[in-house]
Design a protein around this motif. Structure first.
Motif, PDB file in Angstrom:
ATOM      1  N   MET A  57       0.654  -1.197   0.082  1.00 34.00           N
ATOM      2  CA  MET A  57      -0.173  -0.070  -0.002  1.00 34.00           C
ATOM      3  C   MET A  57       0.772   1.328  -0.043  1.00 34.00           C
ATOM      4  N   LYS A  58       0.532   2.159  -0.856  1.00 31.86           N
ATOM      5  CA  LYS A  58       1.326   3.338  -1.013  1.00 31.86           C
ATOM      6  C   LYS A  58       0.611   4.410  -0.310  1.00 31.86           C
ATOM      7  N   CYS A  59       1.376   5.516   0.489  1.00 32.59           N
ATOM      8  CA  CYS A  59       0.736   6.293   1.024  1.00 32.59           C
ATOM      9  C   CYS A  59       0.489   7.523   0.141  1.00 32.59           C
ATOM     10  N   ALA A  66       9.344   9.645   2.849  1.00 25.56           N
ATOM     11  CA  ALA A  66       8.669  10.364   3.839  1.00 25.56           C
ATOM     12  C   ALA A  66       8.356   9.728   5.039  1.00 25.56           C
ATOM     13  N   ALA A  67       8.310  10.413   6.271  1.00 25.53           N
ATOM     14  CA  ALA A  67       7.972   9.864   7.505  1.00 25.53           C
ATOM     15  C   ALA A  67       6.277  10.038   7.652  1.00 25.53           C
ATOM     16  N   VAL A  68       5.890   8.546   7.780  1.00 20.13           N
ATOM     17  CA  VAL A  68       4.573   8.432   8.018  1.00 20.13           C
ATOM     18  C   VAL A  68       4.281   7.299   8.815  1.00 20.13           C
ATOM     19  N   THR A  69       2.900   7.539   9.348  1.00 17.12           N
ATOM     20  CA  THR A  69       2.640   6.410  10.445  1.00 17.12           C
ATOM     21  C   THR A  69       1.220   5.650   9.808  1.00 17.12           C
ATOM     22  N   ASN A  91       1.686 -12.375   2.858  1.00 14.95           N
ATOM     23  CA  ASN A  91       0.759 -13.617   2.869  1.00 14.95           C
ATOM     24  C   ASN A  91      -0.601 -13.268   3.611  1.00 14.95           C
ATOM     25  N   VAL A  92      -1.371 -12.520   3.298  1.00 16.22           N
ATOM     26  CA  VAL A  92      -2.264 -11.998   3.984  1.00 16.22           C
ATOM     27  C   VAL A  92      -3.390 -13.166   4.018  1.00 16.22           C
ATOM     28  N   ASP A  93      -4.386 -12.867   5.340  1.00 14.08           N
ATOM     29  CA  ASP A  93      -5.227 -13.893   5.506  1.00 14.08           C
ATOM     30  C   ASP A  93      -6.565 -13.030   5.792  1.00 14.08           C
ATOM     31  N   LEU A  94      -7.551 -13.585   6.372  1.00 16.14           N
ATOM     32  CA  LEU A  94      -8.847 -12.970   6.538  1.00 16.14           C
ATOM     33  C   LEU A  94      -8.692 -11.982   7.621  1.00 16.14           C
ATOM     34  N   THR A  95      -7.626 -12.168   8.683  1.00 15.71           N
ATOM     35  CA  THR A  95      -7.712 -11.458   9.718  1.00 15.71           C
ATOM     36  C   THR A  95      -6.837 -10.018   9.444  1.00 15.71           C
ATOM     37  N   HIS A  96      -6.493 -10.089   8.062  1.00 14.41           N
ATOM     38  CA  HIS A  96      -5.916  -8.622   7.665  1.00 14.41           C
ATOM     39  C   HIS A  96      -6.864  -7.698   6.913  1.00 14.41           C
ATOM     40  N   SER A  97      -8.030  -8.146   6.766  1.00 10.24           N
ATOM     41  CA  SER A  97      -9.449  -7.380   6.225  1.00 10.24           C
ATOM     42  C   SER A  97      -9.402  -6.199   7.326  1.00 10.24           C
ATOM     43  N   GLY A  98      -9.751  -5.002   6.787  1.00  7.44           N
ATOM     44  CA  GLY A  98      -9.939  -3.819   7.749  1.00  7.44           C
ATOM     45  C   GLY A  98      -9.822  -2.594   7.058  1.00  7.44           C
ATOM     46  N   GLN A  99      -9.823  -1.446   7.926  1.00  5.87           N
ATOM     47  CA  GLN A  99      -9.408  -0.135   7.579  1.00  5.87           C
ATOM     48  C   GLN A  99      -7.952   0.394   7.520  1.00  5.87           C
ATOM     49  N   TYR A 100      -7.365   0.476   6.659  1.00  7.17           N
ATOM     50  CA  TYR A 100      -6.154   1.232   6.640  1.00  7.17           C
ATOM     51  C   TYR A 100      -5.956   2.687   6.571  1.00  7.17           C
ATOM     52  N   SER A 101      -5.248   3.246   7.287  1.00  8.41           N
ATOM     53  CA  SER A 101      -4.939   4.858   7.121  1.00  8.41           C
ATOM     54  C   SER A 101      -3.481   5.282   7.258  1.00  8.41           C
ATOM     55  N   CYS A 102      -3.089   6.276   6.310  1.00 12.10           N
ATOM     56  CA  CYS A 102      -1.909   6.687   6.370  1.00 12.10           C
ATOM     57  C   CYS A 102      -1.735   8.187   6.948  1.00 12.10           C
ATOM     58  N   TYR A 103      -0.787   8.439   7.766  1.00 11.19           N
ATOM     59  CA  TYR A 103      -0.753   9.862   8.169  1.00 11.19           C
ATOM     60  C   TYR A 103       0.667  10.508   8.140  1.00 11.19           C
ATOM     61  N   TRP A 108      -0.057  14.291  11.881  1.00  8.52           N
ATOM     62  CA  TRP A 108      -0.937  13.225  11.814  1.00  8.52           C
ATOM     63  C   TRP A 108      -2.116  13.737  10.750  1.00  8.52           C
ATOM     64  N   HIS A 109      -1.498  14.529   9.700  1.00  6.70           N
ATOM     65  CA  HIS A 109      -2.417  14.718   8.626  1.00  6.70           C
ATOM     66  C   HIS A 109      -3.040  13.551   7.808  1.00  6.70           C
ATOM     67  N   LEU A 110      -3.938  13.225   7.636  1.00 10.00           N
ATOM     68  CA  LEU A 110      -4.283  11.822   6.909  1.00 10.00           C
ATOM     69  C   LEU A 110      -3.951  12.085   5.253  1.00 10.00           C
ATOM     70  N   LYS A 111      -3.270  11.355   4.784  1.00  9.77           N
ATOM     71  CA  LYS A 111      -2.845  11.422   3.414  1.00  9.77           C
ATOM     72  C   LYS A 111      -3.342  10.305   2.693  1.00  9.77           C
ATOM     73  N   TYR A 112      -3.891   9.159   3.156  1.00  8.67           N
ATOM     74  CA  TYR A 112      -4.451   8.200   2.408  1.00  8.67           C
ATOM     75  C   TYR A 112      -5.025   7.025   3.489  1.00  8.67           C
ATOM     76  N   GLN A 113      -6.241   6.714   2.847  1.00  4.94           N
ATOM     77  CA  GLN A 113      -6.898   5.745   3.557  1.00  4.94           C
ATOM     78  C   GLN A 113      -7.635   4.608   2.333  1.00  4.94           C
ATOM     79  N   THR A 114      -7.744   3.303   3.030  1.00 11.09           N
ATOM     80  CA  THR A 114      -8.271   2.548   2.143  1.00 11.09           C
ATOM     81  C   THR A 114      -8.899   1.135   3.060  1.00 11.09           C
TER      82      THR A 114
END
Length: 377
Positions: A57-59, A66-69, A91-103, A108-114
């Motif tokens: 995933m790219k931010c 760039a320094a990101v979290t 090697n993702v599995d079902l537990t990796h499903s969810g909301q991912y955010s990059c700041y 803590w400026h939100l730059k990307y979310q998926t």
């Protein structure tokens, strides 16, 4: 709203006697801004990946160095999963499903979310078509043999000869649609194709059939079984036509009855060409029976599923409390021996009786008592 706005608002009151509330407002405003930035939807996406895949995933537009979290469902992700500003999931599995955010950095400026959905492409769907209300029409239903864990979309087409027919989808159950017959007793076959698609792939299946082959009534309803008075080997069974069968007069049904005592595993069967009742005449006396009925159009189609099982036990005579001859004899003996003569007592005390007249009275009293005792023997 940003921090600067809140700071300028706080500076409007420079002459306040107590500066602590103003400072508290500034801190609170800063917290609110950070929260809003972390939860804002500036750049939101949905991404689907197969189970076992490696995901990068790219931010957003941030540079690689760039320094990101990164966070997953609001929880910070360890930097060991980062390659520069990129998030790497192996090697993702079902537990990796969810909301991912990059700041961005510490601001803590939100730059990307998926939203990441991990799943599988669909396997060949299971399709079934059946007419339980002949001659009105038929319905088709479907399901997947295994879940995909991500949204699936189904498309169904029904063709009769050269004509495409409308399959109206039911509200419930959702994976079902129904088709009205436009022509009865047609020898032209129907062709039904179901296609399932999701973000990871698609699959399909096709059924071809004539209208008679898919006729299958629903099971008979209101099945009742009860004993026949004074007949220890009979059970009276009755039922009703399925309510979904629209015209039993023009399209009569025949029935198949099966029954067995609970103590045995082998069923007995009776096929009935008409009527909605039957008397079982070979039941075992006093044994509980389980009974079911199926239905079928007289000429076409297949048998329905079995009805809900009912239980019944043939009539049995109530036991009577009879008094046997032995019991009568025993009762008589008990009553006759119930009288016990009193212990032996001295009727006449020679020492107390004086003279012959007294002795005569004594003997007379003895004879009376003896006769009285004989009456009770």
């Amino acid at each position: 709203m940003n921090v600067a706005v809140f700071r300028s608002t706080a500076l409007v009151f420079p002459k306040m006697a107590n500066p602590v509330p103003s400072a508290c407002c500034v801190v609170l405003a800063a917290v609110v801004v950070v929260y809003a930035q972390r939860h804002s939807q500036q750049d939101s996406h949905i991404q689907y990946e197969r189970v076992g895949a490696d995901v990068t995933m790219k931010c957003g537009s941030m540079d690689w160095d760039a320094a990101v979290t990164w966070t997953a469902n609001g929880t910070d992700i360890d930097e060991s999963h980062l390659n520069g500003s990129y998030l790497i999931l192996k090697n993702v599995d079902l537990t990796h499903s969810g909301q991912y955010s990059c700041y961005e950095g510490s601001s803590w400026h939100l730059k990307y979310q998926t939203y990441l959905g991990v799943g599988t492409p669909p396997k060949e769907p299971v399709l079934m078509c059946r007419s339980n209300n002949y001659p009105k029409g038929f319905y088709c239903s479907w399901h997947l043999p295994t879940p995909t864990y991500i949204p699936n979309f189904f498309n169904i087409s029904v063709i009769h000869g050269m004509r495409e027919m409308v399959c109206e989808k039911d509200i419930f159950p959702k994976n079902r649609c129904h088709i009205k017959y436009l022509q009865l007793f047609s020898t032209v076959k129907y062709k039904v194709t179901l296609t399932v698609t999701n973000a990871l792939g698609k699959n399909s299946t096709t059924l071809t059939f004539d209208e008679f082959a898919i006729v299958k009534p629903d099971p008979p309803e209101s099945v009742v079984a009860k004993p026949v008075p004074n007949n220890p080997r009979r059970l009276e069974v009755s039922w009703q036509n399925p309510s979904s069968w629209p015209d039993p007069e023009s399209f009569p049904l025949k029935f198949f009855l099966r029954y067995r005592p609970l103590i045995l595993d082998q069923w007995q069967h009776v096929e009935l060409s008409d009527g909605t009742s039957h008397t079982i005449t070979d039941a075992y006396a006093g044994k509980e029976y389980i009974i079911q009925v199926a239905a079928k159009d007289n000429d076409i189609g297949t048998w329905s599923d079995w009805s809900v099982a009912v239980h019944a036990t043939p009539w049995t005579e109530e036991p009577k409390h009879l008094t046997t001859e032995a019991q009568v004899t025993e009762t008589t003996s008990a009553s006759t021996s119930s009288f016990m003569p009193p212990p032996t007592t001295k009727i006449c005390d020679k020492g107390a009786v004086v003279g012959s007249g007294a002795v005569a009275v004594c003997w007379t009293a003895g004879l009376v008592l003896a006769a009285y005792g004989v009456l009770f023997i």
